[in-house]
Each structure stands twice: as C-alpha cells, then as structure tokens.
Design an enzyme around this catalytic site. Structure first.
Site: not given
Ligand code: NDP
Length: 254
Positions: A22, A68, A161, A165, A194, A196
C-alpha cells in the site's frame, strides 16, 4: 544548493512503518529513489520479503524487520535493528494504520483499542523511540494522517478511525513544537482516497461519495502520495514543521 538538490535524500537513513504494501511500500520506494537507505517494518515476514524483492527487481534496495508496533518491545527491537543496519535514523515515516467500518453503537472495545493502539499510541511510541536517536543531530518525522481527521467519511461509519487521525494531526503539531529545539521536524501528510487494501475504492457502493463527490472525480494510487513524503523528509522542507499537507484531489474543498 540547487532546488532539485534540496530534495535529495542521499546519505539519509529512513524507517517506514507498515512499509510492505500500500502507501507505505510506495513511500519506502520513493525515499529509496531519492537516495535514502530504507528499512521497512510490518508484522508479516513474507510480505516484508516480497516488498524487498519487488523493489530489488526495480533496482532499489530496501531492508526489512518484522515488528508489531502495538508492542513496545517490538518498537525497541525495530529501532535497534534499523540503527544497526543503517548506522542511524534521520527519517521516520509513521505510516502503519488500521481502519474498521462500523456504526459507533456496534464498535467493540477491542476494535476501538486496536485503532487507537496502532494509529495513535504506536505512532507516539515510535516517534519517541526513534526521536531519541535524532536528538543529537536532528531529523524528520512524517506522520500519515488522513482527510478523516477533518471530514466525516460517507457512507461508511468509522468514528474510531476519524478520531484517531484527528489525534495524529494534533500530535504532529504538538511534537513539532516540543522537538524543534532538537532540530527534529514533525509534519504530516493527509491523503484522500488511495487504492490500497485498506480502501476498497473500486467497490460500487463507495463510488457516489468517495469518487463523484471529489473535484478530480477519481482516487489516487499510492505513488502519487510518495512525492509529498519525500518533500517533507528532505531539506526542501527545512522551514516546514507542524504542517499538515493535504493531498486529496480536492476532496476537502467542499
Ligand atoms: P494497508 O492496510 O494497505 O497497509 C497497512 C500497513 O500497515 C501494512 O504494511 C501492514 O503490514 C502494516 N501494519 C498493520 N498493523 C501493523 C502493526 N500492528 N505493526 C506494524 N505494522 C502494521 O493500508 P494503507 O496503505 O491504505 O494505509 C497506510 C496509512 O495511510 C495508514 O495510516 C492509513 O490510515 C493512511 N491512509 C490511507 C488512505 C487510503 O485511502 N488508503 C487514506 C488516508 C490515510 P502487516 O500486515 O504485515 O503488519
């Protein structure tokens, strides 16, 4: 220094939480393209390895560590591994986050806690753990906020959420003020929708309010947000701290 040179991250060392897919993966690749050495973290070792391999196939080097970040011991180990592998940390991208769609009446305690433990508490604890290594020489922290800090998304309900934020945006300003004497800049990028795993932008029930309500009438792909993270991480943003940079295709103008 030329203006383009001020965007270079050559010689900088960066850690991106949630960097295996993502937005985080796009940020990690963008930072590497700009010249930084980059460590990504995530809970899933296979996904970490896949992101490293995918970057390598495009000529980019990423390092990875399993963590984590809702666990303090993992934050300490992730920070130590980054310092050992890269020789220090100049840039932290607090990207990992979680979102549940749920009516507020039905939100179970453990779900509320998960959202705040990751989106707010872990972001604070990572900032402090890494900030300790930036204190002597300065650094740049880029938090990933959201338009959900400013608007209430529709049609899905996601009160936890949205509140988390808003906390990220205010924490960004608070740490920016407090840590300026250490030459640690703290800013946030606030993306709109975005594509993802977190944001199912292609699902028809979301089209009307996620896409058609937006001036640009579209969602973004992760690489479109990466330039903003590179900017805030770089010397081009040297006078920038406590800023919330909204990158949303105009969504929040209405
Ligand atoms: P995804 O769900 O695609 O990815 C989330 C990422 O966080 C993964 O790499 C996951 O890896 C990691 N993750 C989740 N839990 C943990 C944990 N406990 N410890 C370490 N790593 C963790 O999310 P996005 O890419 O969509 O979002 C990324 C950021 O952008 C977030 O903060 C989201 O709130 C923000 N955002 C996203 C938007 C969107 O439209 N997509 C819009 C606005 C903000 P793993 O599972 O291997 O731990």
């Amino acid at each position: 220094m030329s203006v383009l040179d001020s965007f270079s991250l050559a010689g900088k060392r960066a850690l991106v939480t949630g960097g295996n897919r993502g937005l985080g993966e796009a940020f990690a690749r963008g930072l590497a393209e700009a010249g930084a050495q980059v460590m990504i973290s995530g809970r899933d070792e296979e996904r970490n390895a896949a992101a490293v391999a995918s970057a390598a196939s495009d000529g980019l080097t990423l390092h990875s560590v399993v963590a984590d970040i809702t666990k303090d011991a993992d934050i300490a180990a992730m920070t130590a591994a980054t310092v050992e592998t890269l020789g220090g940390i100049d840039i932290l991208v607090n990207n990992a986050g979680i979102c549940y769609h749920r009516d507020s009446w039905d939100v179970p305690d453990d779900e509320w806690d998960h959202v705040f433990d990751l989106n707010v508490r872990a972001l604070f604890k990572c900032s402090r753990a890494v900030g300790e290594h930036m204190k002597a020489t300065g650094g740049s922290i880029v938090n990933i906020g959201s338009i959900s800090a400013m608007i209430v998304n529709r049609p899905q309900n996601q009160a936890a959420y949205n509140a988390s934020k808003a906390a990220v945006h205010q924490l960004t300003k608070s740490l920016a003020a407090e840590w300026a004497p250490y030459k640690i800049r703290v800013n946030a990028v606030s993306p709109g929708y975005v594509k993802t795993e977190m944001a199912p932008v292609d699902e028809p029930q979301f089209k009307r309010m996620w896409i058609e309500d937006s001036p640009q009438q579209r969602y973004a792909v992760p690489s479109e947000i990466a330039g903003s993270v590179v900017f805030l991480a770089s010397d081009a943003a040297a006078f920038c701290t406590g800023t919330i940079l909204v990158i949303d295709g105009g969504y929040t103008v209405y």
